[in-house]
Design a protein around this motif. Structure first.
Motif, mmCIF file in Angstrom:
data_model
loop_
_atom_site.group_PDB
_atom_site.id
_atom_site.type_symbol
_atom_site.label_atom_id
_atom_site.label_comp_id
_atom_site.label_asym_id
_atom_site.label_seq_id
_atom_site.Cartn_x
_atom_site.Cartn_y
_atom_site.Cartn_z
ATOM 1 N N ASP A 39 43.114 40.893 38.817
ATOM 2 C CA ASP A 39 42.251 39.717 38.921
ATOM 3 C C ASP A 39 41.054 39.951 39.829
ATOM 4 N N VAL A 43 37.015 39.679 38.742
ATOM 5 C CA VAL A 43 36.080 38.716 39.336
ATOM 6 C C VAL A 43 34.964 39.437 40.090
ATOM 7 N N SER A 63 45.812 37.524 35.410
ATOM 8 C CA SER A 63 46.439 36.209 35.419
ATOM 9 C C SER A 63 46.011 35.424 34.184
ATOM 10 N N LEU A 66 43.417 32.596 34.887
ATOM 11 C CA LEU A 66 42.103 33.137 35.219
ATOM 12 C C LEU A 66 41.414 33.689 33.973
ATOM 13 N N THR A 69 40.109 30.656 31.900
ATOM 14 C CA THR A 69 38.970 29.911 32.441
ATOM 15 C C THR A 69 37.694 30.762 32.525
ATOM 16 N N LEU A 201 41.476 37.143 46.131
ATOM 17 C CA LEU A 201 42.392 37.293 44.994
ATOM 18 C C LEU A 201 43.368 38.455 45.182
ATOM 19 N N GLN A 204 46.943 36.908 46.766
ATOM 20 C CA GLN A 204 47.537 35.752 46.104
ATOM 21 C C GLN A 204 48.986 35.497 46.537
ATOM 22 N N LEU A 239 38.146 29.925 39.000
ATOM 23 C CA LEU A 239 38.680 31.167 39.561
ATOM 24 C C LEU A 239 40.136 31.010 40.013
ATOM 25 N N ASP A 240 40.702 29.831 39.778
ATOM 26 C CA ASP A 240 42.114 29.599 40.108
ATOM 27 C C ASP A 240 43.029 30.498 39.289
ATOM 28 N N THR A 241 44.165 30.826 39.853
ATOM 29 C CA THR A 241 45.223 31.522 39.116
ATOM 30 C C THR A 241 46.494 30.677 39.217
#
Length: 383
Positions: A39, A43, A63, A66, A69, A201, A204, A239-241
């Protein structure tokens, strides 16, 4: 792995050759570093793919949330913000839908600026997974767009104050060094949100929630190709997982409100660092004459709090150039939201304006118009 640090590396292939992107973490956080998902690398390198108009292929796990999105929302948003970008695609060997977090705590970046301090103090009474137990400090561009040895020296010099403040408020500090800037070779403001989140990230397993300080109040929003600060409130949610959620913190406050909040805590008096000139050879932390220093000092002066920060600002210098700064601010044509906030604060507090302010304001208008006039004349005669 070195004696006191862990190096996480990924091979990145472009321009028909291999490059190696690395992130360095303190050894004590080894158990919290994600190695099964890529991840952070996705990003961190997303802007590189957009700049090159090339799809990104990942040889490993990403993820699931991720992946979804970024493809459905983040890439279209970034392409909408910048007409030079096209909607590239992402490919991954596998998707991982598992929640990998095990510490259930929160963290935030610490620069000792107004926004990062406000983020900390706004959460000082939070409980559970929203309580900030860790500060982070990353070297991914804020100390120099293109990285390298000069940027690393600035990073290391700033780190001294960061460590000291973290110790004073009894919080742990996680430092991360990286060569991401050297690989991206992009303007930092254009890509800062994703650069910094890429570091978080990796952690996590540690961070259930991570707060990234917003630059503006939430009612200021626009898709700006030159600065992700104008749209962090949107981008961070993409950017959430499954393991970590990201928040554009203190977006409910104006910069003036944040400054007043920070000024209420004496721990900040000897650590506030808002300067854009870190290479200046000065005794104080701040140069006291760049636009951020001037804006912050004026806000504190209006509030009657500036004297508390005499250890980090050259207040005598500020007093010499204050009239000029206010004059330029008043007569400035294209005022930023932060400029308008300060002017509104002056009016609210009935702040005394010396007559010479208007002289400087009129002079600044003359100077600007003279420059514009000369440019137009040169264009007219083809020079």
């Amino acid at each position: 792995m070195e004696n006191d640090s862990v190096l996480i590396t990924s091979r990145v292939f472009f321009d028909n050759k291999d490059h190696f992107l690395w992130y360095k973490f303190p050894l004590e956080y080894k158990e919290f570093i994600i190695t099964g998902n890529l991840d952070a690398f996705l990003v961190g390198l997303l802007f590189l793919g957009l700049e090159r108009k090339e799809n990104i292929k990942i040889k490993g796990n990403v993820s699931e949330k991720l992946f979804y999105t970024i493809r459905h929302y983040l890439i279209p948003a970034l392409a909408s913000a910048n007409s030079e970008y096209v909607k590239i695609d992402i490919f991954a060997d596998n998707l991982n839908g598992n929640d990998l977090n095990k510490a259930a705590i929160a963290g935030t970046g610490l620069s000792c600026g107004i926004d990062s301090f406000a983020t900390f103090y706004d959460h000082i009474d939070e409980k559970g997974s929203f309580k900030i137990d860790y500060f982070t400090f990353f070297n991914v561009g804020s100390h120099g767009d293109l990285g390298g040895s000069h940027a690393r020296k600035i990073y290391e010099s700033r780190l001294e104050g960061i460590r000291s403040f973290a110790a004073q408020v009894n919080k742990k500090l996680i430092t991360v060094d990286s060569n991401l800037s050297e690989i991206l070779k992009l303007n930092f403001q254009q890509s800062h949100s994703l650069r910094n989140i890429s570091c978080a990230l990796h952690l996590q397993k540690l961070f259930k929630n991570y707060f990234y300080a917003s630059a503006y109040k939430l009612d200021h929003f626009k898709l700006n190709p030159k600065d992700t600060s104008d749209s962090d409130f949107l981008y961070l949610r993409f950017l959430d997982t499954e393991s970590t959620s990201f928040y554009s913190s203190v977006a409910q406050y104006t910069r003036v409100e944040r400054t007043l909040m920070v000024a209420g805590y004496s721990d900040t008096y000897n650590y506030l660092d808002v300067c854009t000139n870190p290479w200046e050879n000065i005794d104080e932390i701040n140069c006291s004459r760049c636009y951020k220093c001037l804006r912050t000092q004026l806000t504190l002066d209006i509030a009657g709090k500036l004297k508390n920060y005499e250890g980090v600002f050259d207040i005598s210098l500020f007093k010499k150039i204050k009239a000029r700064y206010i004059g330029e601010l008043l007569f400035k044509k294209n005022k930023s939201p932060l400029d308008r906030e300060v002017l509104d604060f002056m009016k609210e507090r009935n702040y005394t304006i010396d007559p010479e302010v208007y002289f400087f304001g009129i002079y600044s208008l003359y100077r600007i118009n003279k420059i514009i006039f000369k440019k137009n004349i040169k264009k007219l005669f083809g020079r």
